[in-house]
Design a protein around this motif. Sequence first.
Motif, PDB file in Angstrom:
ATOM      1  N   ARG A 158     -27.106 116.550 -63.662  1.00 13.92           N
ATOM      2  CA  ARG A 158     -26.699 116.783 -61.547  1.00 13.92           C
ATOM      3  C   ARG A 158     -25.866 115.614 -61.233  1.00 13.92           C
ATOM      4  O   ARG A 158     -26.038 114.829 -61.406  1.00 13.92           O
ATOM      5  CB  ARG A 158     -28.430 117.080 -61.686  1.00 13.92           C
TER       6      ARG A 158
ATOM      7  N   GLN B 162     -23.447 114.314 -58.316  1.00 13.69           N
ATOM      8  CA  GLN B 162     -24.348 114.343 -57.024  1.00 13.69           C
ATOM      9  C   GLN B 162     -22.672 113.900 -56.181  1.00 13.69           C
ATOM     10  O   GLN B 162     -22.251 113.189 -56.716  1.00 13.69           O
ATOM     11  CB  GLN B 162     -25.582 113.685 -57.050  1.00 13.69           C
TER      12      GLN B 162
ATOM     13  N   TYR C  11     -29.161 112.134 -62.840  1.00 14.42           N
ATOM     14  CA  TYR C  11     -29.024 112.136 -61.653  1.00 14.42           C
ATOM     15  C   TYR C  11     -27.216 111.568 -61.616  1.00 14.42           C
ATOM     16  O   TYR C  11     -27.100 110.440 -61.578  1.00 14.42           O
ATOM     17  CB  TYR C  11     -29.336 112.094 -60.316  1.00 14.42           C
TER      18      TYR C  11
ATOM     19  N   ARG D 150     -24.504 109.661 -59.955  1.00 21.64           N
ATOM     20  CA  ARG D 150     -24.445 108.893 -58.408  1.00 21.64           C
ATOM     21  C   ARG D 150     -22.817 108.871 -58.088  1.00 21.64           C
ATOM     22  O   ARG D 150     -22.792 107.558 -58.505  1.00 21.64           O
ATOM     23  CB  ARG D 150     -25.264 108.500 -58.132  1.00 21.64           C
TER      24      ARG D 150
ATOM     25  N   ARG E 280     -36.680 110.347 -63.495  1.00 21.77           N
ATOM     26  CA  ARG E 280     -34.924 110.865 -63.619  1.00 21.77           C
ATOM     27  C   ARG E 280     -34.343 108.917 -63.752  1.00 21.77           C
ATOM     28  O   ARG E 280     -34.631 108.476 -63.744  1.00 21.77           O
ATOM     29  CB  ARG E 280     -33.826 110.952 -62.109  1.00 21.77           C
TER      30      ARG E 280
ATOM     31  N   VAL F 199     -30.406 107.919 -63.707  1.00 18.76           N
ATOM     32  CA  VAL F 199     -29.029 107.949 -62.165  1.00 18.76           C
ATOM     33  C   VAL F 199     -28.023 106.669 -62.492  1.00 18.76           C
ATOM     34  O   VAL F 199     -28.055 105.990 -63.242  1.00 18.76           O
ATOM     35  CB  VAL F 199     -29.973 107.126 -60.427  1.00 18.76           C
TER      36      VAL F 199
END
Length: 253
Positions: free
Chosen positions: A4, A6, A32, A34, A51, A53
């Motif tokens: 994902r 972001q 995620y 970032r 998760r 990151v």
Amino acid sequence: MDLRIQGPGPTSPFLSARDLFETEHDLSLPVYVRLRDDPDERTWAGHYEDRHVLNISRQAASSAMARELALHEFAHMARYEEDHPSHTQSTEEVLYLALAGKSVERRQLSHCYQIANHMKDIYADDITLSVGPGEKLLSFLESSLATAVADRPETPSRSGLQRLSASADPDITAVNAAFALALAERHDLVGPDESHRLYDLAHAAAMDAPAVDTMAFRRRFRDLGQETDASTYRKALVNATRSYVTSNSAAAD
């Protein structure tokens, strides 16, 4: 692998890294990505209960190394999920075991953390280089080391030789050089004749840091067991830390 991304920015390097990674590995937790505005933000992975990151600057995400950086961080995530000793061992515990009773400069302490990071990176890149080509990584290692190793300035070093390292601390530059050679040799990225420029750069770094046994650290990093348990890994990290601090202390005396 659930990825994902972001924030606005490039997506193809992360998708490409995921496709490579998934040829042999997978992650249980979602990742995620970032994207950060600060161009000086280093790329690093954070691990949480639900998760992972991947933190990366937009500048790094747009660079030629973006896919390789992402793949490297995915490898760290995989090592974390499998509870690999290199990613579960507390660095603080090792420092306590290795340095008990010793007086250590703040500079040396930060270098000990770097040594621990290198050992983690060795195991992460065993995954990275099992699924992706190593040419870009080799060029990156060479470029990074070349940046730290510069032309001889006019002032002599503490060894009486002209300094070969620029603004980078010569001791940790020598350790970094050992890591670069170890990783390249561990994965056959350089030939057996030692003709690659990486060897010349490592020699220059070693000349400027006589207290650091660069070749010994090269062997320590390169020969870390492919399969290791917590006790063996802890012992290797304690020995590396103790060796670095002891050699520096002896040189200072």
